[in-house]
Design a protein around this motif. Structure first.
Motif, PDB file in Angstrom:
ATOM      1  N   PHE A 209       0.825  -1.201   0.000  1.00 37.01           N
ATOM      2  CA  PHE A 209       0.000   0.000   0.000  1.00 37.01           C
ATOM      3  C   PHE A 209       0.868   1.264   0.000  1.00 37.01           C
ATOM      4  CE2 PHE A 209      -3.539  -2.727   0.687  1.00 37.01           C
ATOM      5  CZ  PHE A 209      -4.657  -2.003   0.311  1.00 37.01           C
ATOM      6  N   GLU A 210       1.966   1.219   0.744  1.00 35.70           N
ATOM      7  CA  GLU A 210       2.851   2.383   0.755  1.00 35.70           C
ATOM      8  C   GLU A 210       3.455   2.614  -0.628  1.00 35.70           C
ATOM      9  OE1 GLU A 210       4.866   5.684   2.444  1.00 35.70           O
ATOM     10  OE2 GLU A 210       3.145   4.474   3.102  1.00 35.70           O
ATOM     11  N   ASP A 211       3.906   1.549  -1.273  1.00 31.65           N
ATOM     12  CA  ASP A 211       4.482   1.673  -2.611  1.00 31.65           C
ATOM     13  C   ASP A 211       3.441   2.168  -3.607  1.00 31.65           C
ATOM     14  OD1 ASP A 211       6.875   0.760  -1.616  1.00 31.65           O
ATOM     15  OD2 ASP A 211       6.666  -1.276  -2.405  1.00 31.65           O
ATOM     16  N   LEU A 224       6.664  10.104 -12.845  1.00 31.49           N
ATOM     17  CA  LEU A 224       6.994   8.680 -12.890  1.00 31.49           C
ATOM     18  C   LEU A 224       8.223   8.438 -13.751  1.00 31.49           C
ATOM     19  CD1 LEU A 224       3.594   6.795 -13.307  1.00 31.49           C
ATOM     20  CD2 LEU A 224       5.138   6.702 -11.353  1.00 31.49           C
ATOM     21  N   THR A 225       9.116   7.587 -13.248  1.00 29.55           N
ATOM     22  CA  THR A 225      10.302   7.216 -14.025  1.00 29.55           C
ATOM     23  C   THR A 225      10.163   5.827 -14.626  1.00 29.55           C
ATOM     24  OG1 THR A 225      11.371   6.379 -12.014  1.00 29.55           O
ATOM     25  CG2 THR A 225      11.811   8.685 -12.649  1.00 29.55           C
ATOM     26  N   SER A 226       9.216   5.035 -14.098  1.00 24.86           N
ATOM     27  CA  SER A 226       8.942   3.707 -14.645  1.00 24.86           C
ATOM     28  C   SER A 226       7.515   3.333 -14.278  1.00 24.86           C
ATOM     29  CB  SER A 226       9.919   2.660 -14.092  1.00 24.86           C
ATOM     30  OG  SER A 226       9.799   2.555 -12.685  1.00 24.86           O
ATOM     31  N   SER A 227       6.938   2.392 -15.021  1.00 20.28           N
ATOM     32  CA  SER A 227       5.561   1.999 -14.756  1.00 20.28           C
ATOM     33  C   SER A 227       5.518   0.637 -14.080  1.00 20.28           C
ATOM     34  CB  SER A 227       4.755   1.963 -16.053  1.00 20.28           C
ATOM     35  OG  SER A 227       5.294   1.013 -16.942  1.00 20.28           O
ATOM     36  N   ASP A 228       4.466   0.414 -13.291  1.00 20.62           N
ATOM     37  CA  ASP A 228       4.250  -0.856 -12.615  1.00 20.62           C
ATOM     38  C   ASP A 228       2.756  -1.144 -12.664  1.00 20.62           C
ATOM     39  OD1 ASP A 228       3.736  -2.871 -10.592  1.00 20.62           O
ATOM     40  OD2 ASP A 228       5.772  -2.496  -9.861  1.00 20.62           O
ATOM     41  N   ILE A 229       2.371  -2.219 -13.342  1.00 19.66           N
ATOM     42  CA  ILE A 229       0.968  -2.515 -13.548  1.00 19.66           C
ATOM     43  C   ILE A 229       0.224  -2.740 -12.231  1.00 19.66           C
ATOM     44  CG2 ILE A 229       1.304  -5.015 -13.808  1.00 19.66           C
ATOM     45  CD1 ILE A 229      -0.856  -4.928 -15.966  1.00 19.66           C
ATOM     46  N   ARG A 230       0.919  -3.231 -11.204  1.00 16.77           N
ATOM     47  CA  ARG A 230       0.273  -3.469  -9.914  1.00 16.77           C
ATOM     48  C   ARG A 230      -0.133  -2.156  -9.257  1.00 16.77           C
ATOM     49  NH1 ARG A 230       5.091  -6.431  -7.084  1.00 16.77           N
ATOM     50  NH2 ARG A 230       6.014  -4.560  -8.005  1.00 16.77           N
ATOM     51  N   TRP A 231       0.805  -1.209  -9.192  1.00 15.34           N
ATOM     52  CA  TRP A 231       0.516   0.067  -8.535  1.00 15.34           C
ATOM     53  C   TRP A 231      -0.413   0.915  -9.398  1.00 15.34           C
ATOM     54  CZ3 TRP A 231       1.825  -2.668  -5.082  1.00 15.34           C
ATOM     55  CH2 TRP A 231       3.099  -3.113  -4.780  1.00 15.34           C
ATOM     56  N   PRO A 236      -6.388   4.165  -8.398  1.00 14.58           N
ATOM     57  CA  PRO A 236      -7.737   4.714  -8.174  1.00 14.58           C
ATOM     58  C   PRO A 236      -8.215   4.630  -6.722  1.00 14.58           C
ATOM     59  CG  PRO A 236      -7.698   3.369 -10.168  1.00 14.58           C
ATOM     60  CD  PRO A 236      -6.387   3.152  -9.474  1.00 14.58           C
ATOM     61  N   LEU A 237      -7.630   3.741  -5.909  1.00 15.19           N
ATOM     62  CA  LEU A 237      -8.003   3.679  -4.495  1.00 15.19           C
ATOM     63  C   LEU A 237      -7.759   5.007  -3.800  1.00 15.19           C
ATOM     64  CD1 LEU A 237      -6.639   0.228  -3.222  1.00 15.19           C
ATOM     65  CD2 LEU A 237      -9.037   0.938  -3.319  1.00 15.19           C
ATOM     66  N   ASP A 259      -7.259   0.672  10.416  1.00 15.02           N
ATOM     67  CA  ASP A 259      -6.066   1.498  10.613  1.00 15.02           C
ATOM     68  C   ASP A 259      -5.399   1.796   9.270  1.00 15.02           C
ATOM     69  OD1 ASP A 259      -3.891   2.674  12.351  1.00 15.02           O
ATOM     70  OD2 ASP A 259      -2.732   1.115  11.334  1.00 15.02           O
ATOM     71  N   LEU A 260      -5.312   0.777   8.424  1.00 18.67           N
ATOM     72  CA  LEU A 260      -4.742   0.965   7.097  1.00 18.67           C
ATOM     73  C   LEU A 260      -5.596   1.923   6.272  1.00 18.67           C
ATOM     74  CD1 LEU A 260      -2.487  -0.203   5.089  1.00 18.67           C
ATOM     75  CD2 LEU A 260      -4.307  -1.687   4.253  1.00 18.67           C
ATOM     76  N   ALA A 261      -6.909   1.755   6.355  1.00 17.70           N
ATOM     77  CA  ALA A 261      -7.818   2.619   5.610  1.00 17.70           C
ATOM     78  C   ALA A 261      -7.705   4.070   6.075  1.00 17.70           C
ATOM     79  CB  ALA A 261      -9.253   2.119   5.768  1.00 17.70           C
ATOM     80  N   ARG A 262      -7.590   4.257   7.384  1.00 17.32           N
ATOM     81  CA  ARG A 262      -7.458   5.602   7.925  1.00 17.32           C
ATOM     82  C   ARG A 262      -6.168   6.258   7.432  1.00 17.32           C
ATOM     83  NH1 ARG A 262      -6.938   4.217  12.728  1.00 17.32           N
ATOM     84  NH2 ARG A 262      -9.170   3.946  13.133  1.00 17.32           N
ATOM     85  N   GLN A 263      -5.101   5.479   7.364  1.00 21.09           N
ATOM     86  CA  GLN A 263      -3.810   6.016   6.936  1.00 21.09           C
ATOM     87  C   GLN A 263      -3.865   6.580   5.516  1.00 21.09           C
ATOM     88  OE1 GLN A 263      -0.606   3.204   7.325  1.00 21.09           O
ATOM     89  NE2 GLN A 263       0.885   4.517   6.288  1.00 21.09           N
TER      90      GLN A 263
END
Length: 422
Positions: A209-211, A224-231, A236-237, A259-263
Motif C-alpha cells: 500500500f505504501e508503494d 513517474l520514471t517507470s511503470s508498474d501494472i500493480r501500482w 484509483p483507491l 487502521d490501514l484505511a485511515r492512513q
C-alpha cells in the motif's frame, strides 16, 4: 495425429459439459405492464394491488391502475414482485466442478495481484448459473480468491452471451484478503513460526500500500520514471475512484484494516465481518460497510451462543452499519434468500432482510440503478407466488433483467421432469 485428435475431442467435450443451453433473453422491444401484484419496492415499502410498467429496460411507473396503452399486460393477482436479488462475494462462473482442476480458475499465483480481473475468467455459460438465478438471483459479484491482494471483482447479470454484455458498470473493487492464521498451533515453537510468518505477511501488505500510494503521488505529479501494472491498478483507491474490499473476520484483523484505511483515507468494505458488531463506532468513523456471509456458519468461539451467526445481521442493522448479505460460494449462492430469511427469525424485519439482498447490496457495489422497484431503476424484477425468503414456498415464476425475460429452466428442473416421466 491420433493423440492430437483425442486431445481436441476431450477439450470439446469438456467445453460442452461446462455450457448450459438456455438462450439469453432478447432485448425488450414492447412495454410490459405487471398488474395487481404485491410489489416490494424496497425504497417505498411493500404495496398491494400495485402495477409496475417496464419500458426499454427501465421501470417507468409504479402505482395502482396504471394505463396499459400498447403494453403487454400480465395479471399478477395473488403474486409478488421483488427487485432482482444480488449475491455478493461469490466465485460463480470461475469454477464448474471443484474437484476438476481444469474447471477451476478462482485465484492467481502469488499474493500481490491487484491488477487481476475476475471478469477475464468469468464463464457466462456455466451450468451453475441457471440453477442460481432460478432462486431469484439476477446479479452476482464475482470475486477473485486467494491471499493478499487478489485482484478486482466484477458485478455481472446472470443472463448474458458474454462478459461484455453481462458486466455491470460499477466503480473498481479491489480485494484484499487480510493475512490471518485460521488455526493456531498448540505447539509453542510452531505457534512462534506462525506468528513470525503472519508478521511478515502483514508487513508485505502494508509495504504494498505504501508503494502504491507513492506511485499514485508520482503519477499525479507527472514524475513517474517507470511503470508498474500493480501500482497502476491500485492508484484509483487513493483518488476515490475505486473501493477497497477487505476480507477480515476477527476484531483484531478488522481493526488493522481500519487502521490501514485511515492512513490512506479509504472507505473500506469489510467482507466477512464476523466481529464487526463489536466495533460499530470504529466502522462508522471509517465510513465502512459490511458484507456478511456467515449466517449458516458455526460460532467461531466455544463460549459464543449457538445462534450468534444468525443474530449478527440484526446487530449490525441496529448499530447503523450499512451491510448486505454475501455468500462465499458458486452453486450454493442460490441459498442467498434463505440466509436472509433465516435472519428474519433473529431480529431483522422482512423488509430489512430484502433490502440487504437488493438495494444495500447494489449501493455497496456502486450500482445505483439496481436493487429497487421505482421509476428510473433497471427493469430487473422477480415474480413469485410466495415469500422469496422462504425456499419451501417462494416458487419463482419469472424473472426480467433489464426488461428482457429470462429462461428459468435449469439442470435440476430437467432432471426432475426426466424422472417424473419414468
Amino acid at each position: 495425429m491420433m493423440r492430437l485428435l483425442s486431445l481436441l475431442s476431450g477439450l470439446v467435450l469438456m467445453t460442452l459439459a461446462q455450457a448450459h443451453d438456455m438462450v439469453p433473453g432478447a432485448p425488450q422491444t414492447q412495454s410490459i405492464l405487471l398488474k395487481n401484484a404485491l410489489v416490494h419496492t424496497v425504497i417505498n415499502g411493500s404495496q398491494a394491488n400495485t402495477d409496475v410498467l417496464l419500458e426499454q429496460g427501465k421501470i417507468t411507473a409504479v402505482g395502482p391502475n396504471l394505463p396499459a396503452g400498447d403494453a403487454q399486460v400480465i395479471d399478477l393477482t395473488g403474486k409478488q414482485v421483488y427487485p432482482g436479488l444480488i449475491a455478493l462475494n461469490t466465485f460463480l462462473g470461475l469454477t464448474e466442478i471443484s474437484m476438476v482442476r481444469s474447471t477451476v480458475d478462482t485465484a492467481e499465483v502469488g499474493t500481490l495481484n491487484p491488477e487481476v480481473k475476475a471478469a477475464v475468467a468469468f464463464n457466462p455459460d456455466s451450468e451453475l448459473i441457471p440453477t442460481v438465478r432460478s432462486n431469484g438471483i439476477s446479479h452476482v459479484q464475482v470475486v477473485p480468491q486467494g491471499n493478499g491482494l487478489t485482484g478486482q471483482s466484477t458485478l455481472v447479470n446472470l443472463d448474458s452471451w458474454t462478459i461484455v454484455d453481462g458486466e455491470v458498470n460499477t466503480p473498481t473493487a479491489i480485494h484484499l484478503h487480510w493475512p490471518t492464521v485460521s488455526h493456531w498451533s498448540g505447539d509453542k515453537q510452531k505457534r512462534a513460526k506462525q506468528q513470525e510468518q503472519l508478521t511478515k505477511d502483514i508487513a508485505a501488505v502494508r509495504k504494498a500500500f505504501e508503494d502504491a500510494w507513492r506511485y499514485s503521488l508520482a503519477l499525479k505529479a507527472g514524475t513517474l520514471t517507470s511503470s508498474d501494472i500493480r501500482w497502476q491498478a491500485m492508484a484509483p483507491l487513493f483518488t476515490g475512484e475505486a473501493r477497497l474490499f477487505a476480507h477480515a473476520d476477527s476484531q483484531a484483523d478488522i481493526e488493522q484494516v481500519l487502521d490501514l484505511a485511515r492512513q490512506y483515507q479509504l472507505k473500506p468494505v469489510i467482507v466477512g465481518g464476523y466481529d464487526a458488531w463489536r466495533i460499530p463506532e470504529m466502522l462508522s468513523e471509517a465510513g465502512a460497510a459490511v458484507i456478511y456471509p456467515h449466517v449458516f456458519s458455526l460460532p467461531r468461539r466455544s463460549d459464543e451462543p449457538i445462534d450468534l451467526p444468525f443474530r449478527i445481521p440484526a446487530m449490525l442493522k441496529h448499530a447503523g452499519i450499512p451491510f448486505a448479505f454475501g455468500f462465499k460460494a458458486d452453486w450454493d449462492a442460490r441459498n442467498l434468500p434463505f440466509a436472509a430469511g433465516q435472519s428474519v427469525g433473529y431480529g431483522l424485519t422482512q423488509a430489512q432482510a430484502i433490502d440487504a439482498i437488493t438495494l444495500s447490496a447494489a449501493q455497496i457495489m456502486g450500482a445505483e440503478h439496481l436493487g429497487a422497484i421505482a421509476p428510473g431503476y433497471s427493469a430487473t424484477v422477480v415474480i413469485s407466488s410466495g415469500d422469496i425468503l422462504d425456499p419451501l414456498s417462494a416458487n419463482i415464476e419469472a424473472m426480467y433483467i433489464d426488461g428482457r425475460q429470462v429462461d428459468l429452466n435449469n439442470r435440476h428442473r430437467q432432471l426432475y421432469q426426466k424422472y417424473l416421466k419414468r
